[in-house]
Every structure is written in structure tokens, then in C-alpha cells.
Design an enzyme around this catalytic site. Structure first.
Site, PDB file in Angstrom:
ATOM      1  N   GLU A  35       0.824  -1.212   0.000  1.00 21.99           N
ATOM      2  CA  GLU A  35       0.000   0.000   0.000  1.00 21.99           C
ATOM      3  C   GLU A  35       0.859   1.265   0.000  1.00 21.99           C
ATOM      4  O   GLU A  35       0.532   2.255  -0.665  1.00 21.99           O
ATOM      5  CB  GLU A  35      -0.936   0.004   1.219  1.00 21.99           C
ATOM      6  CG  GLU A  35      -1.946  -1.131   1.238  1.00 21.99           C
ATOM      7  CD  GLU A  35      -2.857  -1.129   0.023  1.00 21.99           C
ATOM      8  OE1 GLU A  35      -3.219  -0.028  -0.444  1.00 21.99           O
ATOM      9  OE2 GLU A  35      -3.195  -2.221  -0.472  1.00 21.99           O
ATOM     10  N   ASP A  59       3.598  -4.245  -5.829  1.00 27.54           N
ATOM     11  CA  ASP A  59       4.148  -5.539  -5.406  1.00 27.54           C
ATOM     12  C   ASP A  59       5.673  -5.521  -5.466  1.00 27.54           C
ATOM     13  O   ASP A  59       6.352  -5.994  -4.542  1.00 27.54           O
ATOM     14  CB  ASP A  59       3.616  -6.654  -6.304  1.00 27.54           C
ATOM     15  CG  ASP A  59       2.174  -7.022  -6.004  1.00 27.54           C
ATOM     16  OD1 ASP A  59       1.652  -6.592  -4.954  1.00 27.54           O
ATOM     17  OD2 ASP A  59       1.560  -7.737  -6.825  1.00 27.54           O
TER      18      ASP A  59
END
Length: 555
Positions: free
Chosen positions: A414, A495
Site C-alpha cells: 500500500e 508488489d
């Protein structure tokens, strides 16, 4: 001994047969579940019947064309538009070089020439818009969009009937978990197919029988009769229409929402809501829609009314400001109406998240845990806030499902969105899409032929925008697809960011756990996922995380 050997061989053959059938070692309970997943129900029979019927109609049409050829429009006059279109394709293709030459010849080489060309194009566009059969176009675009998306849904449903695990996930997803996921997906697919079909029928009836103009006129008559308001109060009229149409839409969608929550979600262990909580949430949502949406709608109509032909610039700027305000107040004032936010307790998880924020220079002001388990066992985490006042929210279900390091890895993902400015990029993409919508609408808002085709003798802005949305559907689908492509790119980047922080292994394991716990689709149809998904499929994310080209390092 010979008989015993034969018995062992027969048992081995039976075991091999079962393994080949279901893609795993035999297990009576799991085999029974696999049989249920494979089983085609009434809805599948209806789908197969429709597909067979369409194939039959196509074959009959091809036979008729081959037999009657050029006489077909005379025998069946309704086929003339399609016949003219198809027969005109070869000529169009052959004349492409000539068209290109004409375009080059007409292409302006000076500013005056560009102005003349733009003026001529505007006049031609005006004539085209005035002559369009709007109701027929709305029906065509509506059904074209529906059939395209229904086709994708059916392709995905076929995948959900498969019981063999794809090789890419067989090492970390058990056979039982895969079958449970597909069973959940099939139940959701059945509901979605029925809901979309009913919605499309409702839309068709609304368009064919001019239900929107009828409701607009009925509300106007009621306002005049009971409130003494003469025609001309368009903003008040629009607000009343907004309230009534929202209530009607809510009632029509309520059976599907109830079935989704209290049948599908409960059957698969996700729903934690009571009927009281469900209807309390519904009442809160409607009140917020009316008390926030009403003034915003009134403001937009007022701006459009006073800014003339350039309204799209002002409406676009106003919407951008409204969106930023909503983003700012939603987590602080709106979401707490539905969920309870508490500071994340002191401990290993809080220490890990705070250390990560400090390491990245993230201006963390508050760290919350939210009671997502109050309604569902689905899990999530997100970051919000502007400038130097940032907050992180973690669902209690996420804490229950993952280890501390895995939760920190997800927070690293995030924070990757924050570090890479993904929110700003997505906001920019949304603003581009919004500008295109308003600019396109500016060419239709004053087109009397559009309103007249639906039986209106006035041109209310709100109703015009509703008609325009139907016309805009194909372009909206393309723009939404482009936005999803950008979103998937951002997910890969986030990611990779978490992996570079040293959390690659933990992120991969958390993604697997969450996919299993949330029963997310593990074998999506490529075309379905490309069109619908804002996040990449699990296998693609794991492949990217495991890519040796992305080496772990300290950010």
C-alpha cells in the site's frame, strides 16, 4: 496370488481413473464437491439453449443469404440496412487509398484552413446528431454492451465448472480450497447473470415505453398540483426526480442485494450481517445519497445553466473539486457511520508498521484497526489522507488471517502506491475520463431531436444526461478497460516495491492466504479478467514477485 494381483491392479486403475477425472488423489467428500461443481444446472441449460438458438439463427441467415443473395432485401425488407452494410464493406476497403488521399488533400496547412475544417466538421456533426434515431441507438448500444459482457460472464462461468486445478496453483492451493472457490464463484455468477438479464429487460422496457419522460412529467404534475409550483423550476424538479428514481432503483435492486448477502455470502461463510444491520446500512446510504448528492446535483445544474456552451469546462472543474472533498471526508466522517475505527493496539504489528513508515518517510499520523468482521470475513487494508496527514487502516479480519510480517508486507504494498504516486495518477486518469464525458455531452445537451425521440417537449439537463449515458456506454466500456489496465500496472509496481523492501516472500504468502480466505477466482478467463479486473490475477502477481529480475533491496 494371480487373483490378488488382479484386484490390486483393478483398485489402482479405479484410483487412477478418479485421479484423472478430478486431478487429484481420491477423497469421497471432495469428490462429491467436485461433482457438484461440474454439474450443470437449469441456468447452464438456458445458456446452452440460447447459444444453440443463436447458432441456428446464424446458420439459417447464411443459408438465406446464399440462396437469395441480392434479392434478400426485397423479400425481407427489414434486412436491408444489414445487407447494405455488409455489401458495402468490400467497396470501402478497396477505396481506402482514395479516402487517405482525400484526407491528405483536405488536411489544413494553415490556421485559417484548420478553422474552416473545424467549422465544417462541426456543421456536419450537428446535422448527424439531429438526424440520429436516438431511441434505436440507445437500444442498440445497450444491448451490444449487455451481450458483450454476458458473453464474458459465460466464458468465466465455464472456467468455474472446471475441477482440475491449473498447474500454476496446484503446489499451494489444495483441491478442496480450489473447489470451494469455484462453488462460490458459480453462485455469484448465477446471481449476476440473472440480475444483469433482469436489469437489461428493465432497461429495454424503460426505453421502449418512455418510462423516464413519463416519470419526469408525473413528478412535474404532482409538484404543480400539490405544491403550486409552475413549470420552470428545473432544479427543484430534478431533485424530486433524483429522489424518486433513486428509491425506485433501490427497491428494484433490493431482492438481488438480499439474496447476495443472506444466501450467497452466508452459504460460503462470509456474511456476518443481521437483517437489522443490513436495513440500517441501507437507510444510512439513502440518507447520505439524498443529503450529499442532492446539493451536489443542484450545484451542477446551476453551473450548467449559467455557463452556456462552455459548461463542460466548469462542470468538469466542479466535479474534480467535489471528488477531492469526498475523498477527504469519506474516511473521517462517512465511513465511521458504518464501521468502528480504533487505534491499532500497541504490539509487534504496530511497531512493525510504524518502523516501515519511518523508514520510508511516510507521514503517518494515525494507525487504525476497523471492525470489518462486523459485516463480512473479507479482508483489506488501505492508506488515505492528503499531504502531511496520512492514515493507515487495517481490517481486523486481515490481522486474523495473516501473520504480523505478512500484514506489514501488505502495508508495504500500500505504501508503494503512495511512493509511486499511483493515487495521483489514477485521479488524473479519472479526470481525463470525466472531461471526455462532459465534452461529449456538450454536443448532445441542446439536441432537441434526442429529447423528442423519447416523447419530451422540454429539454431538462438531468434527463438529457441520462439519455446520453446510454449512448455513451460503448465508449465508457473502452475507457473503463483502459483505467483497469493502468490499475493493474500500478498493482505490479506496488508488489515490486514491497519486494524491494525485503518482503517478497511474505507478500507472496499473504496473497495466497487472502485469495484462499476470500475465495477469490483462481482460474479466470483471460478475456474476462482483462476486461473486468482492476487487480492482476493471483498467478500473474506471484510470477512477477518471483521474477529474479526484481532483486530484494532496501528502499
Amino acid at each position: 496370488m494371480g487373483e490378488e494381483a488382479k484386484a490390486r491392479a483393478a483398485a489402482a486403475s479405479e484410483s487412477s481413473r478418479k485421479q484423472n477425472k478430478f486431478g487429484d488423489e481420491p477423497n469421497s467428500a471432495v469428490d462429491a464437491q467436485a461433482a457438484l461443481v461440474m454439474q450443470k444446472g437449469l441456468l447452464d441449460d438456458v445458456i446452452d439453449g440460447i447459444q444453440l438458438g443463436l447458432l441456428t439463427i446464424t446458420i439459417i441467415c447464411l443459408i438465406l443469404v446464399s440462396i437469395f443473395a441480392s434479392s434478400l432485401p426485397d423479400i425481407f425488407p427489414f434486412t436491408k440496412p444489414a445487407y447494405d452494410f455488409v455489401t458495402g464493406i468490400p467497396g470501402f476497403v478497396l477505396n481506402i487509398p482514395e479516402y487517405v488521399a482525400l484526407i491528405k488533400e483536405a488536411f489544413p496547412t494553415s490556421l485559417d484552413g484548420a478553422v474552416l475544417l473545424a467549422t465544417a466538421a462541426s456543421v456536419s456533426l450537428g446535422k448527424l446528431l439531429h438526424s440520429l434515431p436516438y431511441k434505436q441507438c440507445v437500444l442498440l448500444f445497450s444491448w451490444a454492451t449487455y451481450l458483450w459482457e454476458a458473453n464474458l460472464d459465460i466464458r468465466q462461468r465455464d472456467r468455474l465448472h472446471e475441477v482440475r486445478r491449473p498447474l500454476a496453483i496446484s503446489s499451494f492451493v489444495s483441491r478442496q480450497a480450489y473447489l470451494e472457490t469455484n462453488a462460490y464463484g458459480l453462485d455469484k455468477s448465477s446471481l449476476e447473470l440473472v440480475k444483469n438479464a433482469v436489469g437489461q429487460i428493465q432497461t429495454t422496457l424503460i426505453i421502449v415505453y418512455d418510462a423516464i419522460p413519463w416519470l419526469w412529467n408525473a413528478i412535474g404534475d404532482a409538484m404543480e398540483t400539490y405544491a403550486g409550483l409552475e413549470p420552470g423550476h428545473e432544479i427543484l424538479h430534478s431533485l424530486a426526480f433524483f429522489v424518486v428514481s433513486t428509491l425506485i432503483s433501490t427497491v428494484l435492486g433490493l431482492p438481488f442485494d438480499l439474496y447476495s448477502t443472506f444466501v450467497v455470502e452466508k452459504r460460503h461463510g462470509f456474511n456476518k450481517q443481521t437483517y437489522g444491520l443490513f436495513f440500517t446500512d441501507l437507510a444510512k446510504t439513502l440518507l447520505l445519497t439524498f443529503f450529499l448528492g442532492g446539493p451536489i446535483l443542484a450545484l451542477f445544474l446551476w453551473v450548467i445553466g449559467i455557463t452556456g456552451s462552455q459548461f463542460y469546462l466548469y462542470a468538469w472543474a466542479l466535479l474534480a473539486v467535489v471528488q477531492l472533498i469526498i475523498i477527504a471526508i469519506y474516511p473521517t466522517f462517512i465511513q465511521p457511520l458504518f464501521n468502528k475505527f480504533e487505534p491499532l493496539p500497541e504490539g509487534e504489528l504496530r511497531t512493525g508498521i510504524e518502523a516501515l513508515a519511518l523508514r520510508l518517510g511516510f507521514p503517518l499520523k494515525k494507525l487504525y484497526v476497523v471492525d470489518g468482521s462486523k459485516r463480512s470475513s473479507h479482508s483489506n487494508a488501505y492508506v488515505f489522507g492528503f499531504f502531511k496527514s496520512k492514515r493507515i487502516v487495517v481490517f481486523d479480519t486481515l490481522i486474523d488471517q495473516c501473520t504480523t510480517e505478512e500484514v506489514v508486507a501488505i502495508i508495504g504494498h500500500e505504501l508503494g502506491h503512495w511512493k509511486k504516486n499511483h493515487v495521483l495518477r489514477m485521479l488524473t486518469a479519472v479526470q481525463v475520463q470525466t472531461f471526455i464525458i462532459f465534452f461529449a455531452f456538450s454536443h448532445f445537451i441542446g439536441e432537441s431531436a434526442m429529447y423528442e425521440s423519447f416523447g419530451l417537449d422540454t429539454m431538462p439537463v438531468l434527463i438529457g444526461f441520462m439519455f446520453f449515458q446510454y449512448l455513451y456506454q460503448p465508449l465508457d466500456s473502452v475507457l473503463t478497460f483502459c483505467t483497469n489496465v493502468l490499475s493493474r500496472k500500478h498493482e505490479f509496481e506496488a508488489d515490486a516495491f514491497s519486494k524491494k523492501l525485503g518482503y517478497g516472500e511474505q507478500l507472496a504468502s499473504s496473497l495466497i492466504k487472502l485469495q484462499i480466505e476470500n475465495k477469490g477466482n483462481m482460474n479466470p478467463d483471460p478475456l474476462y479478467s482483462a476486461y473486468h479486473y482492476s487487480h492482476p490475477p493471483l498467478v500473474e502477481r506471484l510470477n512477477a514477485i518471483n521474477d529474479p529480475g526484481v532483486a530484494p533491496k532496501t528502499e
